[in-house]
Design a protein around this motif. Structure first.
Motif, short mmCIF file in Angstrom:
data_model
loop_
_atom_site.label_atom_id
_atom_site.label_comp_id
_atom_site.label_asym_id
_atom_site.label_seq_id
_atom_site.Cartn_x
_atom_site.Cartn_y
_atom_site.Cartn_z
N GLU A 30 0.83 -1.21 0.00
CA GLU A 30 0.00 0.00 0.00
C GLU A 30 0.86 1.26 0.00
N TYR A 31 1.97 1.21 0.71
CA TYR A 31 2.90 2.36 0.72
C TYR A 31 3.45 2.61 -0.69
N MET A 32 3.83 1.54 -1.37
CA MET A 32 4.39 1.69 -2.72
C MET A 32 3.34 2.24 -3.69
N ILE A 33 2.09 1.79 -3.55
CA ILE A 33 1.03 2.30 -4.42
C ILE A 33 0.79 3.78 -4.16
N ASP A 199 -2.57 2.55 -11.81
CA ASP A 199 -3.68 3.50 -11.79
C ASP A 199 -4.92 2.95 -12.51
N GLU A 200 -4.71 1.99 -13.40
CA GLU A 200 -5.81 1.43 -14.20
C GLU A 200 -6.15 0.00 -13.78
N PHE A 201 -5.50 -0.48 -12.72
CA PHE A 201 -5.52 -1.92 -12.47
C PHE A 201 -6.92 -2.49 -12.26
N ILE A 202 -7.72 -1.88 -11.42
CA ILE A 202 -9.02 -2.46 -11.08
C ILE A 202 -9.93 -2.54 -12.31
N ASP A 272 -6.67 -4.52 -1.84
CA ASP A 272 -7.91 -5.11 -1.32
C ASP A 272 -8.17 -6.50 -1.89
N ILE A 273 -7.67 -6.76 -3.09
CA ILE A 273 -7.80 -8.11 -3.66
C ILE A 273 -7.00 -9.10 -2.81
#
Length: 618
Positions: A30-33, A199-202, A272-273
């Motif tokens: 989460e930190y890296m994101i 940024d587009e992953f979901i 979250d996945i």
């Protein structure tokens, strides 16, 4: 998981330590994101090629460890079965002629493996499920002697606390119990990886879910298991059941399986996945994790998140989220796991080009698809494709449409645009999408297998038929012919290799039996109705306890008073039997010496077939 020495999680202290490391890895992710430490470009592709090892009679052969040692190449690694290996391809940047380069890489590495395999009297075969597999090959005896496989097997068995019940219904039906996860070894895949902008992953992940059914329908290649014709892509059903940690019970089980398509659209974030997986599925394995991921980030080092990846490696989504790190750079990607190996390398690369093009060409109207389409339609499409391949009728964009029409008229153009936008060469686009288009107008791998197998069975018993089928799969693969150029095999086709015949090649498994308590009158009529001369007798436990021949019952035809006797009073009890793996010549000699016309074939005292003089001469 393949790069770690793993152990079964047993002690509370070890479990707590592992969970702490998992949470630490999640915090690091989460930190890296949040801080833009996940690569957004360039886009890279990658692949894993699983393959089977067969002997000169095209039966599975346990030579993987010797071949791997001879290869001495880190691109190759083991699989759970001794008759399988895996090739991990180097990633390539998406663009130009990357797909023809990947094609060349696969062929080059497989050629290297073939040379080593020859020294072990083995051949390499690409197929989703090897047609010549038999039940004996899914025992622990055939498990690769690596600690991680035995640890995984032990952990899943401990979680279930009962045998695996496998039930798959297609044209034929498979219903069996197995005591290990070795059924997983039946599956060989061509796993495709695509790096995704975080940024587009979901939205991209949801799109990958939406297209999974149609893509799978064009690529199915696994219709036969243990001689039975099941799903077009039987791997889907096999994998779902072979690693299921849920126990069977009389209580409705709402838990999700470890192997699954998923149950909902993803609407939050990448982490979250992973959180959902950790919440649903308890950790089975652990390893030594000496590095604190958050501390590594504080030292300006990109962590490998080994604990998170180990857990992720035991949750088998058909579209799996993956995290990776190399050269002090982190990335996220989607691993497409539902595509089978084969029918040829050319077909596999075409499948990948089709999928990557669709991923890159996602139309504007399908953005934010989670708010436009019911997830159950997408999930249903996937399992329809697994069952019926290109015969499927999909729910797509609020209408019903055939798989072929959807792919030809809508998805292939989308894929072509996506490839052009990714600056893939016209030559690559035309070559590989052309293979998909021609396949749709002829047959895919599953259709070729089913048509050929049915033809061969007109003249051959099942074991010989699958050996001949597999031999011609091998011949076509050696030429790297796309499956649309393969000729359907005809009934009269002969083999190009010598078959070491065993009882199983000739025995009849479509047999009638009677209970020892049945009346003699029933037996006489059954033998007359079905024109048979031998009737095996079984007890309530399905054990072979006797045999009746026509000579034994013929004298009672006119003696109506005696026909009310039960079978037990007349049957022969001192039986001469054989097993399915006994050389056929030895079985024939046994019949000659004992002057008998029939040998019951048994396995653990249970009847599995019968060998008669007529069977020998067919």
């Amino acid at each position: 998981m393949g790069n770690l020495e793993v152990l079964v999680l047993e002690k509370k202290k070890d479990r707590a330590k592992y969970v702490h490391q998992l949470i630490n890895d999640l915090e690091a992710l989460e930190y890296m994101i949040r801080n833009g430490l996940i690569e957004k470009e360039p886009v890279r592709i990658g692949a894993e090629q699983e393959f089977c090892l067969v002997n000169n009679s095209f039966l599975p052969v346990n030579t993987s460890m010797g071949i791997l040692e001879g290869l001495n190449d880190n691109h190759f690694t083991t699989e759970i079965g001794k008759f399988n290996l895996e090739l991990n391809l180097d990633p390539l940047e998406l663009g130009g002629d990357c797909f023809s380069r990947l094609h060349k890489d696969v062929v080059t590495f497989l050629d290297k493996a073939k040379e080593i395999a020859k020294k072990h009297q083995s051949r390499i075969l690409l197929t989703g499920i090897l047609p010549t597999l038999r039940l004996r090959h899914i025992s622990e005896e055939y498990m690769t002697p690596k600690k991680r496989y035995f640890a995984l097997n032990e952990a899943i068995k401990r979680s279930r606390q009962q045998d695996f019940r496998i039930h798959i219904k297609g044209v034929d039906e498979l219903n069996l119990l197995n005591d290990s996860v070795m059924l997983e070894a039946c599956n060989t895949s061509f796993q495709m990886h695509l790096q995704i902008n975080p940024d587009e992953f979901i939205d991209k992940y949801n799109w990958a879910q939406a297209i999974a059914g149609p893509v799978l329908s064009a690529c199915v290649n696994s219709p036969i298991l243990f001689g039975k014709e099941l799903w077009s892509e039987t791997r889907i059903a096999v994998f779902n059941q072979s690693t299921d940690t849920r126990a069977n019970s009389f209580v409705l089980n709402e838990k999700q399986a470890r192997v699954s398509f998923g149950s909902h659209w993803e609407t939050k974030g990448i982490s979250d996945i992973f959180k959902d997986n950790i919440s649903r599925f308890r950790s089975l394995l652990t390893s030594d994790f000496e590095v604190d991921s958050m501390r590594q980030l504080a030292d300006n080092k990109i962590p490998h998140l080994k604990a998170l990846n180990l857990h992720n490696g035991t949750v088998y989504r058909w579209n799996r989220v993956c995290y990776g790190a190399a050269g002090n750079k982190a990335h996220v990607r989607i691993e497409c796991r539902y595509i089978p190996a084969g029918p040829s390398v050319a077909d596999e690369i075409a499948n990948m080009v089709f999928w990557v093009g669709l991923m890159q060409g996602q139309p504007e109207e399908f953005k934010d698809i989670a708010n436009k389409e019911d997830f159950k339609n997408v999930r249903a499409n996937f399992y329809k494709a697994g069952r019926t391949g290109l015969d499927s009728i999909f729910t797509w964009n609020d209408r019903q449409i055939s798989a072929k029409d959807l792919i030809l008229h809508e998805l292939l153009p989308i894929s072509r645009r996506g490839l052009k936008n990714s600056e893939i060469s016209e030559a690559n686009i035309d070559l590989y999408l052309g293979i998909i288009e021609k396949r749709l107008k002829s047959w895919n791998g599953a259709e070729w297998m089913v048509k050929s197998y049915r033809n061969l069975q007109h003249k051959k018993k099942p074991l010989e038929a699958v050996q001949v089928l597999t031999a011609y799969i091998y011949e076509n693969q050696e030429k790297d012919l796309p499956v649309h150029n393969w000729q359907i095999l005809q009934p009269e086709l002969q083999t190009h290799f010598h078959i070491q015949r065993i009882v199983k090649h000739n025995m009849n498994t479509n047999i009638y039996t009677v209970d020892e308590k049945d009346s003699l009158e029933l037996v006489i009529n059954m033998m007359q109705w079905n024109n048979i001369h031998h009737m095996p007798v079984i007890n309530s436990k399905k054990m072979l306890v006797g045999l009746l021949s026509w000579k034994d019952v013929e004298k009672f035809i006119k003696d109506t008073g005696s026909r009310h006797q039960c079978v037990k009073q007349v049957m022969k009890k001192d039986l001469i039997t054989t097993t399915q793996d006994k050389p056929l010549e030895e079985a024939i000699e046994l019949m000659k010496i004992n002057e008998i016309g029939c040998l019951p074939v048994i396995n653990k005292n249970k009847l599995i077939g019968i060998l008669t003089r007529n069977d020998i001469h067919t």
